[in-house]
Scaffold this active site. Structure first.
Site, PDB file in Angstrom:
ATOM      1  N   HIS A 127     -76.506 -40.965  80.751  1.00 36.79           N
ATOM      2  CA  HIS A 127     -77.987 -41.843  80.571  1.00 36.79           C
ATOM      3  C   HIS A 127     -78.324 -43.651  79.674  1.00 36.79           C
ATOM      4  O   HIS A 127     -78.797 -44.566  80.035  1.00 36.79           O
ATOM      5  CB  HIS A 127     -78.727 -41.670  79.331  1.00 36.79           C
ATOM      6  CG  HIS A 127     -79.095 -40.133  80.062  1.00 36.79           C
ATOM      7  ND1 HIS A 127     -79.045 -38.459  80.173  1.00 36.79           N
ATOM      8  CD2 HIS A 127     -80.739 -38.851  80.721  1.00 36.79           C
ATOM      9  CE1 HIS A 127     -79.557 -37.434  81.121  1.00 36.79           C
ATOM     10  NE2 HIS A 127     -80.670 -38.244  81.505  1.00 36.79           N
ATOM     11  N   HIS A 184     -65.391 -30.830  78.284  1.00 33.75           N
ATOM     12  CA  HIS A 184     -65.855 -32.115  77.182  1.00 33.75           C
ATOM     13  C   HIS A 184     -66.723 -30.939  76.341  1.00 33.75           C
ATOM     14  O   HIS A 184     -67.069 -30.806  74.577  1.00 33.75           O
ATOM     15  CB  HIS A 184     -66.047 -33.044  77.203  1.00 33.75           C
ATOM     16  CG  HIS A 184     -66.121 -33.938  76.013  1.00 33.75           C
ATOM     17  ND1 HIS A 184     -67.025 -34.123  75.066  1.00 33.75           N
ATOM     18  CD2 HIS A 184     -65.324 -34.845  75.722  1.00 33.75           C
ATOM     19  CE1 HIS A 184     -66.992 -34.770  73.947  1.00 33.75           C
ATOM     20  NE2 HIS A 184     -65.685 -35.500  74.350  1.00 33.75           N
ATOM     21  N   GLU A 214     -66.490 -29.901  72.491  1.00 36.50           N
ATOM     22  CA  GLU A 214     -67.682 -30.096  71.073  1.00 36.50           C
ATOM     23  C   GLU A 214     -69.257 -29.604  71.479  1.00 36.50           C
ATOM     24  O   GLU A 214     -70.589 -30.603  70.530  1.00 36.50           O
ATOM     25  CB  GLU A 214     -68.178 -31.669  71.069  1.00 36.50           C
ATOM     26  CG  GLU A 214     -66.579 -32.499  70.693  1.00 36.50           C
ATOM     27  CD  GLU A 214     -67.028 -34.059  70.945  1.00 36.50           C
ATOM     28  OE1 GLU A 214     -68.070 -34.207  71.865  1.00 36.50           O
ATOM     29  OE2 GLU A 214     -65.984 -33.996  70.771  1.00 36.50           O
ATOM     30  N   HIS A 246     -58.559 -35.386  74.956  1.00 35.52           N
ATOM     31  CA  HIS A 246     -58.822 -34.015  74.622  1.00 35.52           C
ATOM     32  C   HIS A 246     -58.056 -32.948  75.393  1.00 35.52           C
ATOM     33  O   HIS A 246     -57.276 -32.118  74.727  1.00 35.52           O
ATOM     34  CB  HIS A 246     -60.136 -34.006  75.239  1.00 35.52           C
ATOM     35  CG  HIS A 246     -61.263 -34.639  74.618  1.00 35.52           C
ATOM     36  ND1 HIS A 246     -61.391 -33.987  73.204  1.00 35.52           N
ATOM     37  CD2 HIS A 246     -62.137 -35.881  74.712  1.00 35.52           C
ATOM     38  CE1 HIS A 246     -62.120 -35.509  72.921  1.00 35.52           C
ATOM     39  NE2 HIS A 246     -62.851 -35.605  73.706  1.00 35.52           N
TER      40      HIS A 246
HETATM   41 CO    CO Z   1     -64.227 -36.728  73.336  1.00 31.54          CO
END
Ligand code: CO
Length: 299
Positions: A127, A184, A214, A246
């Site tokens: 976005h 993610h 997350e 990650h």
């Molecule tokens: Co990240």
């Protein structure tokens, strides 16, 4: 005195030169009602990664796009300033931000630019990119720019991606083993897409699970499912476009809070596989399909 024949020759010549000059004039100025010849480009936009090993997958994505769009300029931008700075400092490589890359394409005279988001879901970074692209779209009539959807944007996309990963389970994974994909995750409303992916994975196979670093579903949700299904061994794979920080640390790292460590603490053997989803050519084809669709709307 000119003969009528030589007068006709001169007139023909003048008309011919005039006819030649018209398109030249149109090419040079582009305005005044004449169309500039199309100069097309694709801008591939990713969060980026500072891990050199992980960057390799971007090279194959780049090659796939160049093959799918002959004659179209293919450029890249990294949205993460922290990654751009780190790569510049450690590897001496310069990556542009989306707005820098678009400004450069505009000043180089590109007329049709498809911005392909290489994000997995239409979340916060997507976005932010939409806002940048809309700004550029308003700047000039001679610069047509449009943003294309990321990988998992429609039910059709999700089903396609889930089908591809379900067909490409890691080698050696037995029927009783689970395969856990690490997305993610995000606070953004689009984070619900991960729950949809989890649901579709379950439809493909009882032991195919999705968790996120997350967001929702969490690792706790995954561990609860693994226990309920009495899983002894689980393969861990990033559901990300790169197997970067990650995947290396949160998923496969030696720290006690990594997914591997937590699974093993729960008596489940964990086998990390450093394969991002973009390593599957069929997944890259979905991004390419989105970019093709984008060009159709740019005409
Ligand atoms: Co990240």
């Amino acid at each position: 005195m000119l003969t009528s024949k030589s007068r006709l020759t001169i007139l023909t010549l003048v008309l011919f030169i005039f006819a030649l000059a018209l398109p030249l004039n149109a090419l040079a100025h582009g305005g005044h009602g004449h169309q500039k010849p199309a100069k097309k480009a694709i801008l591939l936009v990713t969060f980026g990664t500072s891990v050199p090993e992980a960057q390799k997958v971007f090279t194959s994505v780049d090659q796939a796009f160049k093959k799918a769009f002959p004659g179209v300029e293919v450029r890249w931008a990294y949205t993460a300033k922290i990654v751009r700075d780190m790569v510049a400092k450690k590897q001496g490589k310069t990556w542009l931000s989306p707005s820098e890359a678009l400004a450069k394409l505009m000043s180089e005279g590109y007329t049709h630019v498809a911005v392909q988001s290489l994000h997995v879901i239409p979340g916060a970074e997507f976005h932010d990119l939409v806002a940048v692209v809309h700004g550029f779209a308003r700047m000039s009539h001679g610069f047509k720019v449009l943003i294309s959807y990321p990988l998992c944007s429609t039910v059709r996309d999700l089903k396609a991606v889930v089908g591809i990963v379900a067909k490409n389970l890691p080698k050696g994974a037995a029927k009783d083993d689970a395969v856990v994909f690490m997305g993610h995750g995000t606070h953004h409303p689009a984070g619900v897409v991960y729950a949809a992916i989890a649901y579709m994975l379950q439809q493909e196979g009882d032991r195919l699970l999705m968790g996120t670093v997350e967001g929702y579903p969490s690792l706790d949700d995954v561990v609860a499912q693994l226990k309920a299904k009495k899983v002894k061994k689980a393969y861990l794979l990033p559901f990300m476009t790169v197997a970067g920080d990650h995947a290396m640390n949160d998923m496969a790292g030696p720290e006690p809070d990594s997914w591997k460590s937590i699974l093993e603490k729960n008596g489940i053997k964990a086998v990390p596989v450093m394969r991002p989803i973009t390593a599957l050519p069929a997944v890259v084809d979905i991004f390419i399909k989105h970019a093709k669709h984008c060009f159709e709307h740019l005409k």
